[in-house]
Design a protein around this motif. Structure first.
Motif, PDB file in Angstrom:
ATOM      1  N   GLU A  96      -7.539  11.556  -1.534  1.00 14.09           N
ATOM      2  CA  GLU A  96      -8.749  11.170  -2.266  1.00 14.09           C
ATOM      3  C   GLU A  96      -8.591   9.767  -2.851  1.00 14.09           C
ATOM      4  N   HIS A  97      -9.626   8.955  -2.708  1.00 12.63           N
ATOM      5  CA  HIS A  97      -9.666   7.561  -3.181  1.00 12.63           C
ATOM      6  C   HIS A  97      -8.889   6.598  -2.281  1.00 12.63           C
ATOM      7  N   LEU A  98      -8.155   7.120  -1.311  1.00 13.33           N
ATOM      8  CA  LEU A  98      -7.251   6.247  -0.556  1.00 13.33           C
ATOM      9  C   LEU A  98      -7.528   6.241   0.944  1.00 13.33           C
ATOM     10  N   PRO A 114      -4.805  15.092  -1.305  1.00 15.26           N
ATOM     11  CA  PRO A 114      -3.944  14.019  -1.825  1.00 15.26           C
ATOM     12  C   PRO A 114      -4.454  12.619  -1.445  1.00 15.26           C
ATOM     13  N   ASP A 119      -7.188   9.509 -14.289  1.00 16.75           N
ATOM     14  CA  ASP A 119      -7.430   8.596 -13.163  1.00 16.75           C
ATOM     15  C   ASP A 119      -6.154   7.936 -12.656  1.00 16.75           C
ATOM     16  N   ILE A 120      -5.000   8.234 -13.258  1.00 18.27           N
ATOM     17  CA  ILE A 120      -3.835   7.377 -13.010  1.00 18.27           C
ATOM     18  C   ILE A 120      -2.917   7.857 -11.894  1.00 18.27           C
ATOM     19  N   ALA A 121      -3.372   8.782 -11.060  1.00 17.10           N
ATOM     20  CA  ALA A 121      -2.440   9.272 -10.043  1.00 17.10           C
ATOM     21  C   ALA A 121      -3.027   9.328  -8.632  1.00 17.10           C
ATOM     22  N   PRO A 122      -3.621   8.210  -8.138  1.00 21.50           N
ATOM     23  CA  PRO A 122      -4.035   8.248  -6.729  1.00 21.50           C
ATOM     24  C   PRO A 122      -2.834   8.608  -5.849  1.00 21.50           C
ATOM     25  N   GLY A 123      -3.067   9.466  -4.898  1.00 23.58           N
ATOM     26  CA  GLY A 123      -1.975  10.008  -4.088  1.00 23.58           C
ATOM     27  C   GLY A 123      -1.641  11.435  -4.506  1.00 23.58           C
ATOM     28  N   TYR A 124      -2.078  11.810  -5.724  1.00 22.51           N
ATOM     29  CA  TYR A 124      -1.817  13.148  -6.262  1.00 22.51           C
ATOM     30  C   TYR A 124      -3.096  13.735  -6.867  1.00 22.51           C
ATOM     31  N   ASP A 125      -4.242  13.333  -6.337  1.00 16.61           N
ATOM     32  CA  ASP A 125      -5.475  13.773  -6.984  1.00 16.61           C
ATOM     33  C   ASP A 125      -5.838  15.218  -6.656  1.00 16.61           C
TER      34      ASP A 125
END
Lengths: 613, 613
Positions: free
Chosen positions: A481-483, A479, A449-455
């Motif tokens: 995702e989540h953001l 990339p 879970d630690i890489a938003p921007g690189y999902d």
């Protein structure tokens, strides 16, 4: 070359057309069925031994230089000659209502796609779905098409290698050496594969989703209330399939969704999936508690008539599952799942999706809309992976699969989500067991879970693994995702990442001929055929641009080095010299001239190619 | 905040300093050893329950706001108080010669780093290397430092969870619940871990590479004949460790390498690795056939005196291995491997690396330079994976490991390369068996050859998997692999991708407390603490930029939605409402008011947060 295709009014102004650099569209007509033209992308090489390589091509007519794209007319109806003789009933269809477009007023209303189509509906008693045809022992044109499409390069690999065609570990999958139409029929009949192909989607170039076929990739498109609009949506479809997406899910919400969907389906050569509950929710003003069976049923018919090929239905979220999510770190992360959970809890009863599942089946069967049974309780974080809620829902999905099959519907099962590597295989094993080998269709899974921007990467790792274990289709993650909402570049990055995952899975499963492209590219690399290396890449444009960033000159396209190591330290060049020397030594040894051969090497060609320094 | 640090002459003008956004450098001093200050990066959260999270931090003083960086003076000598009492001999050292800098003339010569250091050399009979200290039962300061560094957050996880600290599948690794200095000593003594720490690299912040520690990441830097120069190289080091690289390999060739290396080592808080054969080759004018033991030995001493922490030595390439590569698709792809193969074949005898291995050990032992036994015959394509040449070399590396251990040297083993997923685990299993559990250090592996331009991803998949199976350190691959020299953005992308792979592996192995950061980020996500989510990401800058691309306003940083789904369809928000309702129902049920509770839900808070539409 990107040629803008014109389009009237407020609808999309341009879409990307023309072949991907270094390639062209070709069609193969099975001798026994000349009405079937199976598309491939043919990459031209400078290698005299292998002048061309053909690759699987879901991009449709947009990459065919010989076809003029007219979005208002829609794509050619490739399936019309197959569907017409099946004797389906022509119907008037449901009248479009203002709420279908989110109540968009005249000033904001996008016109529907004007392309005229015969609207059809199947009847009880005669086969409608591919599953029903398959069970009746009938091989449809769609099955023949799929067989030839999947067989890409296998004939040659088979010829060259005998029965031992590829190594691999397929974890119990039954991948054939050669795909016959009869094999496709059997897989469909067993429920192990689906061909999502609404009888009202005549523009479709059929494809199969199943563990014993090539691993497929889905890309999501769709506006949201915050951003994006009509113009981008059709181009997003065209753009995503250009880079290899096999199906597209249209997750649009808000205004104009009905009319935008008409443009998308009439211009889509790939299956289109939707989540009908999203539109149903719009129709009741956005309050899940107000959702009713009647509104949902109306939405199913509306979208089925438009030609949607598969529906995500979150019928596995049961009332007693909801409290199981209460202690999760991230609760319920599926939009559809959270909507249905809210409904169940508010009404304190099972959802209409679950209670009316028979009726849903009967509606979807009439148009051959395939089920994508939604995993509304999938984990949204590493902490929640493989928990009780997730697996309880999976068991329910297994029960529903059997009901849908009994009523003639094709079914695939959606899967997670966020899962650390050591818990991925259990997902696949449980899905196969619970759902009797119905195809699995997973989102990632994300392995941290630690890489938003690189999902795209956190999930590409999990996608490659679960694809290897047996997942039939991988839903891409971008990339953003989540953001935020992905833009054009994000869509491309997501698709390419997932093509990598799917292909890595095919290789590891031992798919016959999957390695042909790897070998062609590696040979091009070793022989310094730079243009071939670029053109064989999943993304020739990026490969070429990266090379040219440091070595822009045309002369460097034939150079025996790249800027990574420079001319002096190119191992490939050294090895080519070495190989020549080994061969010379061997030849000399055979001729009894070992000493002579050593001299040759010692005085041989210099290690270095001239440096441009 | 990036503050340029000044530097005279033609050497680098600036390096990036200042903490990563949302965090600061903190040091922990073990109570028993106040001279040891172990660095962490502390991320500040807006969560009152967990106001801070500490993460492992290899970035050195560059991210410490309180330290003034002066590249000419070099970094603080943190190890000096530990090394000084060990009684090593102070030496004059070898005289620098023009060929050490590739014969650069005065007009092109870069001045060496002026920082003055005491040059030291160990003697026979007294321990020099960490391995020798460990075997003698001595716990060095480096071991204590490493223990505290690795123990990050374990104390708390241990406290909270008792003995069952994490699930996972570690494939026979022996990961302890808690890392003690004695555990580190034992692992080093067994050869299962190394602390690369040249006694002449006093600036080093020690770190461990071993299967029972956190998985580490190496980044390669270095100019080539074609591109790059001094200014970029030191900044590349600083930039790569900023994003999480644990060690750096300097693969420079050409002019000024000796002097550039002096700047790099004097300013590196992480271990520096090199491939000495590259420089040796420069010294003989670039012709591998002219390489001699004398030139190579001189280069080893030159670089060992400078403070290089580990050397890649391709001593496993034996004469009889070379013909095994003749029929490969991509031959030999290791630069060092191809150089040595060429030498062996030209001289028709075993290499001086193999024949003089004892002497190499004795030189490296004197400075505690660790071996990275090079895999000169690693596969360069899917077709060549796991072939006879590769595994024959691996067996030789196993023999050499035992020789190096017998002579007191620390050893790790390099591994492939290009390997499809189903052949990855065999690489790990064979390495463990052949090399008696010496740490494995792999390049990727790439799981397909068809995506030049995206090989950080093709290899990130393989890296995560082999890291899970037991690889101790992963050598990064950038998007430019096979195409060109990576720039600043490529280095960052490569490092972040490999941090993902390493962390995914730690999670899957069940590393105690690895999941703490995942859980913190997921909680922040679920609670719409956007700033916390950004700051907990491996790359806060990119996460923030992606979010702001569609929702730039500050108000959106506290919004209970993002642009992916918009305010109406946020499953997280729906679930928060749901959870509140479930809790209310449970409370009501306990109070015997079931009907009342259902009413509450039905009339409860609306699903939606207000839309900004």
């Amino acid at each position: 070359m990107n040629i803008p295709a014109s389009l009237p009014g407020s609808a999309p102004a341009t879409v990307t057309t023309g072949p991907i650099g270094g390639s062209k569209k070709v069609y193969v007509e099975p001798p026994s069925h000349p009405s079937i033209r199976v598309p491939f992308r043919e990459i031209a090489l400078t290698d005299s031994q292998t002048p061309t390589i053909r690759v699987y091509d879901p991009s449709g007519p947009y990459t065919d230089s010989d076809i003029r794209i007219d979005l208002a007319a829609g794509l050619p109806l490739v399936r019309e000659p197959w569907i017409e003789p099946r004797g389906f009933q022509a119907i008037e269809g449901r009248t479009v209502r203002p709420e279908d477009n989110g109540g968009a007023g005249p000033d904001r209303l996008v016109a529907p796609c004007p392309a005229q189509r015969t609207l059809r509906m199947g009847q009880p008693g005669a086969p409608v779905t591919q599953l029903e045809f398959a069970r009746a022992g009938i091989i449809t044109e769609e099955m023949i098409y799929v067989a030839h499409r999947e067989n890409l390069a296998r004939a040659e690999a088979w010829k060259g290698a005998g029965t031992q065609i590829a190594d691999g570990e397929a974890f119990g999958a039954a991948i054939p050496a050669f795909v016959t139409p009869e094999f496709v029929r059997q897989e469909i009949a067993l429920g192990r594969a689906i061909i999502p192909a609404n009888i009202n989607h005549g523009e479709l170039e059929p494809m199969a989703i199943g563990r014993n076929f090539l691993v497929k990739v889905n890309a999501n498109i769709g506006n949201s209330a915050i951003s994006s609009g009509v113009a981008e949506e059709v181009e997003k479809l065209v753009w995503a399939i250009r880079w290899g997406a096999d199906t597209i899910m249209d997750l649009s919400t808000g205004r104009n969704i009905h009319n935008i969907r008409s443009w998308i389906i009439r211009n889509s050569p790939v299956p289109i999936g939707t989540v009908p509950i999203y539109q149903a929710l719009e129709k009741v003003g956005g309050d899940p508690v107000k959702l009713t069976w009647e509104v949902f049923k109306d939405t199913l018919i509306e979208q089925a008539e438009q030609g949607v090929d598969y529906f995500t239905i979150h019928a596995g979220v049961r009332l007693h599952h909801v409290p199981l999510t209460a202690k999760r770190v991230t609760g319920i992360v599926s939009r559809g799942g959270s909507i249905m959970a809210r409904w169940c809890l508010a009404h304190h009863k099972e959802s209409f999706l679950y209670e009316r599942f028979d009726e849903i089946c009967d509606i979807m069967r009439r148009y051959d809309v395939a089920f994508s049974l939604g995993d509304g309780l999938r984990p949204g974080s590493i902490a929640d992976a493989n928990d009780e809620a997730q697996f309880a829902e999976l068991e329910t999905l297994g029960e529903l699969t059997k009901i849908a099959w009994a009523r003639g519907c094709q079914v695939m099962i959606e899967g997670p989500g966020h899962v650390p590597m050591h818990k991925i295989k259990l997902n696949m094993d449980k899905q196969l067991a619970c759902c009797a080998e119905a195809p699995f269709y997973t989102l990632g899974p994300l392995t941290t879970d630690i890489a938003p921007g690189y999902d795209h990467i956190t999930s590409g790792i999990g996608a490659a693994m679960i694809g290897w274990f047996g997942t039939a289709m991988l839903c891409y993650v971008t990339p953003k995702e989540h953001l935020g909402l992905p833009d054009r570049d994000d869509v491309k990055t997501g698709v390419i990442t997932y093509k990598i995952a799917a292909h890595a899975a095919d290789l590891a499963k031992g798919h016959p001929a999957a390695q042909v492209r790897d070998d062609a590219l590696s040979r091009a690399r070793f022989e310094f055929r730079w243009e071939d290396q670029f053109n064989l890449s999943l993304d020739p444009d990026t490969a070429r641009a990266y090379h040219d960033a440091t070595l822009p000159k045309d002369a460097h396209k034939v150079a025996h080095f790249c800027s990574m190591c420079g001319p002096k330290f190119c191992s490939m060049q050294i090895t080519q010299d070495l190989r020549r020397d080994v061969l010379a030594m061997e030849a000399a040894a055979r001729a009894g001239m070992a000493t002579k051969s050593r001299e040759f090497v010692e005085q041989g060609a210099h290690l270095y190619v001239p440096s441009a320094e």
